[in-house]
Motif scaffolding. Sequence first.
Motif, mmCIF file in Angstrom:
data_model
loop_
_atom_site.group_PDB
_atom_site.id
_atom_site.type_symbol
_atom_site.label_atom_id
_atom_site.label_comp_id
_atom_site.label_asym_id
_atom_site.label_seq_id
_atom_site.Cartn_x
_atom_site.Cartn_y
_atom_site.Cartn_z
ATOM 1 N N THR A 415 -14.062 -5.244 -3.394
ATOM 2 C CA THR A 415 -14.827 -4.369 -2.600
ATOM 3 C C THR A 415 -15.694 -5.418 -1.830
ATOM 4 N N GLU A 416 -16.283 -6.499 -2.291
ATOM 5 C CA GLU A 416 -16.990 -7.364 -1.565
ATOM 6 C C GLU A 416 -16.199 -8.032 -0.262
ATOM 7 N N LEU A 417 -14.821 -8.156 -0.406
ATOM 8 C CA LEU A 417 -13.973 -8.832 0.082
ATOM 9 C C LEU A 417 -13.520 -7.956 1.242
ATOM 10 N N PHE A 418 -13.278 -6.378 1.117
ATOM 11 C CA PHE A 418 -12.985 -5.475 1.933
ATOM 12 C C PHE A 418 -14.224 -5.298 2.902
ATOM 13 N N SER A 419 -15.259 -5.454 2.527
ATOM 14 C CA SER A 419 -16.521 -5.222 3.171
ATOM 15 C C SER A 419 -17.168 -6.051 4.322
ATOM 16 N N GLY A 420 -16.027 -7.173 4.234
ATOM 17 C CA GLY A 420 -16.381 -8.196 5.338
ATOM 18 C C GLY A 420 -16.255 -7.957 6.867
ATOM 19 N N THR A 421 -17.192 -8.188 7.501
ATOM 20 C CA THR A 421 -16.995 -7.994 9.036
ATOM 21 C C THR A 421 -16.773 -9.154 10.067
ATOM 22 N N GLU A 422 -16.777 -10.491 9.456
ATOM 23 C CA GLU A 422 -16.421 -11.527 9.923
ATOM 24 C C GLU A 422 -15.194 -12.186 10.237
ATOM 25 N N TYR A 423 -14.135 -11.333 9.389
ATOM 26 C CA TYR A 423 -12.833 -11.955 9.288
ATOM 27 C C TYR A 423 -12.119 -10.662 9.080
ATOM 28 N N PRO A 424 -10.857 -10.999 9.408
ATOM 29 C CA PRO A 424 -9.716 -9.640 9.028
ATOM 30 C C PRO A 424 -9.554 -9.249 7.591
ATOM 31 N N THR A 425 -9.364 -8.137 7.373
ATOM 32 C CA THR A 425 -9.414 -7.610 6.124
ATOM 33 C C THR A 425 -7.988 -7.082 5.609
ATOM 34 N N ALA A 426 -7.474 -6.524 6.574
ATOM 35 C CA ALA A 426 -6.047 -5.562 6.409
ATOM 36 C C ALA A 426 -5.064 -6.474 5.635
ATOM 37 N N ASN A 427 -4.888 -7.775 6.159
ATOM 38 C CA ASN A 427 -3.994 -8.439 5.576
ATOM 39 C C ASN A 427 -4.226 -8.910 4.007
ATOM 40 N N LEU A 428 -5.446 -8.925 3.761
ATOM 41 C CA LEU A 428 -5.918 -9.302 2.375
ATOM 42 C C LEU A 428 -6.000 -8.005 1.419
ATOM 43 N N TYR A 429 -6.031 -6.813 1.991
ATOM 44 C CA TYR A 429 -6.080 -5.557 1.268
ATOM 45 C C TYR A 429 -4.888 -5.545 0.389
ATOM 46 N N PHE A 430 -3.727 -5.524 0.868
ATOM 47 C CA PHE A 430 -2.447 -5.052 0.415
ATOM 48 C C PHE A 430 -2.376 -6.112 -1.271
ATOM 49 N N PRO A 431 -2.363 -7.394 -0.987
ATOM 50 C CA PRO A 431 -2.109 -8.240 -2.422
ATOM 51 C C PRO A 431 -3.137 -7.958 -3.292
ATOM 52 N N LYS A 432 -4.303 -7.500 -2.826
ATOM 53 C CA LYS A 432 -5.677 -7.389 -4.053
ATOM 54 C C LYS A 432 -5.378 -5.879 -4.551
ATOM 55 N N ARG A 486 8.328 -11.138 1.691
ATOM 56 C CA ARG A 486 8.226 -11.723 0.201
ATOM 57 C C ARG A 486 7.394 -11.153 -0.609
ATOM 58 N N LEU A 487 6.173 -10.900 -0.270
ATOM 59 C CA LEU A 487 5.027 -10.288 -0.939
ATOM 60 C C LEU A 487 5.518 -8.729 -1.569
ATOM 61 N N LEU A 488 6.283 -8.199 -0.479
ATOM 62 C CA LEU A 488 6.575 -6.703 -0.786
ATOM 63 C C LEU A 488 7.873 -6.938 -2.019
ATOM 64 N N HIS A 489 8.592 -7.811 -1.719
ATOM 65 C CA HIS A 489 9.799 -7.915 -2.541
ATOM 66 C C HIS A 489 9.067 -8.297 -3.807
ATOM 67 N N PHE A 490 8.003 -9.156 -3.796
ATOM 68 C CA PHE A 490 7.426 -9.548 -5.302
ATOM 69 C C PHE A 490 6.779 -8.624 -6.077
ATOM 70 N N TYR A 491 5.753 -7.784 -5.463
ATOM 71 C CA TYR A 491 4.847 -6.884 -6.015
ATOM 72 C C TYR A 491 5.675 -5.519 -6.336
ATOM 73 N N PHE A 492 6.343 -4.916 -5.522
ATOM 74 C CA PHE A 492 6.972 -3.528 -5.597
ATOM 75 C C PHE A 492 7.902 -3.424 -6.820
ATOM 76 N N PRO A 493 8.841 -4.417 -7.350
ATOM 77 C CA PRO A 493 9.545 -4.263 -8.472
ATOM 78 C C PRO A 493 8.494 -4.363 -9.532
ATOM 79 N N LEU A 494 7.579 -4.987 -9.656
ATOM 80 C CA LEU A 494 6.270 -4.941 -10.857
ATOM 81 C C LEU A 494 5.692 -3.490 -10.693
ATOM 82 N N ILE A 495 5.453 -3.059 -9.514
ATOM 83 C CA ILE A 495 4.511 -1.763 -9.706
ATOM 84 C C ILE A 495 5.483 -0.504 -10.057
ATOM 85 N N TYR A 496 6.799 -0.462 -9.306
ATOM 86 C CA TYR A 496 7.693 0.556 -9.796
ATOM 87 C C TYR A 496 8.805 0.112 -10.487
ATOM 88 N N THR A 497 8.838 0.804 -11.775
ATOM 89 C CA THR A 497 9.919 0.269 -12.942
ATOM 90 C C THR A 497 11.196 0.544 -12.400
#
Length: 630
Positions: A415-432, A486-497
């Motif tokens: 939540t602290e990371l997403f609430s930042g205003t001095e840096y982009p957060t959209a690219n940080l949101y998905f992996p978190k 690459r990040l999508l190919h890493f996480y999605f198989p773990l999230i969806y059985t």
Amino acid sequence: MASSTAPTQDSNAIPCSQSPIDGTPQTMLVDEIPTPNDSNQVNCMDESEETLVLGKKRRLTSVKAECSYCKKQLGGDTKNGTRHLHDHLKICPLKNTRDIKQSILMPKKDTGGKFSVGTYTFNEEIVRKDLASMIVLHEYSLSMVEHFGFHRFLSSLQPLFKVVSRNTVKNDIMKIYEFEKTKTMRIIEKNTSKIAITTDTWTTSNQKKGYMAITAHFIDETWKLRSRIIRFIYVPCPHTAEVLCDVLVDCLMDCYIDRKLSTLTLDNCTTNDVMINLILNKLDNQSLWLEGSLLHMRCCAHILNLIVRDGLDVIGDGIENIHSSVAFWVATPKRCEKFEETACLLKVSTYRKLVLDCKTRWNSTYKMLKVAICYKDVFTRLKQREPLYKSAPKEKEWEIARDIRDKLKVFNSVTELFSGTEYPTANLYFPKICEIKMSLKEWLCCGKSIIERMAMRMLDKFEKYWFQINGIMGVATILDPRYKLRLLHFYFPLIYTNGEDAKKKIERIQDICYNLLNEYLLKSKASEVGASYQSSASSLPSPDESETDHMSKYDKFVASDFKGGRFISPHRSRLHHDTLEALMCSQDWLWNEAKEIDATLSECYTTFHDDVDDETNEDILDTDTYHEEL
């Protein structure tokens, strides 16, 4: 200015007014311009005319006044008056040059950190402007300028400054607001990239009036992330979807943002869902991404807030005694003193104060557990010394509290990371958010029933919003060169059985990227065709410039800084809507300007509500509490 007579050829001409020493004409400075109450200086002006007698004719020569600064000559006859002399003093280019005997030596610090000694001259207009800016920046009350102590302080500091009234300060603040508003609107108007809009609701503490803060996030021509409040609007009741839609659309059109709009971030509620549909009917869908299908961006921090609150509803009984213990020892000042004395006897550091949680703010529960666990031995000792204290937690309850604290720490850091205003957060949101989903699946098999129940409840709420947010956020992740697909190919198989489901989800995000690219190409061609019909004098932009302007729409989006319902301070709640908007907007604009000059000023972003004694150490309020109280 010096008063002198024009030369004549008549040797019989004799000045009427001469110096008693050498017989030269008398001198009058512009700083000594005669007034109706000064008969001597008026007479001097009258007598400074020279009379020439030629036979039977009587002729008057013209009198000139000379500026003591720039030596310019002006009319000095009595019939000319003194208005033009006063006007010249206001525009004289050399008037600001003062004699060193009239100045004060003052040390100055340059950008390199070196000090130098220069002259200082008191300027009342600058002091008034700085006074108004101080009230805006730190949320002081307007009536402060009428306080006796403030008057006495200023009279000791600078007796030449005339203290203004509250209404005068208000007028000065409105001038600052209009000036800063013009600058902000000019910046937004020149901006060629897409603009993301976030909204936040505020409530006055005493009158229960509702306000909407509308903030624009964009990337300027230097590729710096900018954030500006563009309106702080009073929203009359009832706060229906139609009323909110009208207020928001009017603001977007007044600021000419409706055709630059990329996304609109709102809290998660049914009223906002209906409002989005109404807004889409009023805006030109051709100027929106994919005809408005990506317009509604749900507040990511708010989603996490809803997820955690649902989980805490399940474990309320597990930490009930800790909540009751904290409430007991913070109830009165005497109990607080006794608690601190016992902590000192046990050699337990007391730089952190006990924090009582609030049911509407899950992070307050995290902070309560975080601090209470540090004082575990103190609670145990006080159980033996205080007969009225009946709710001391047992060892098993402390173990549950540690587990819950560790789980909530994950959400708090994100939540602290997403609430930042001095840096982009959209690219940080998905992996978190993927890490949170994986953590929830692990908690389901931890073997502790209370944690498993909490994880199950959180996971149900998570699935409700997962499909709605993983699309555009996945696009932002793909555009990050560190992650790409690459990040999508890493996480999605773990999230969806089911591997087939994971493949479909990845293809869905890829389709969004291709659709955005195709729309960009079509609009680029349309803009080039439109430009070819312009006059031959105008030339098409180079491919690099065109690509830079249009590709900025793909840039990273700044999530809104959600902190739940926000309240306006009591002394500001009584102000008129226009005055309140001027204060809130000007505060944001002035702080942004100040931080552009000195980045370290972000640490000084405090108000008079944030006083903390030095002896209690600033760590009493950690970063979370500090930002939450703002």
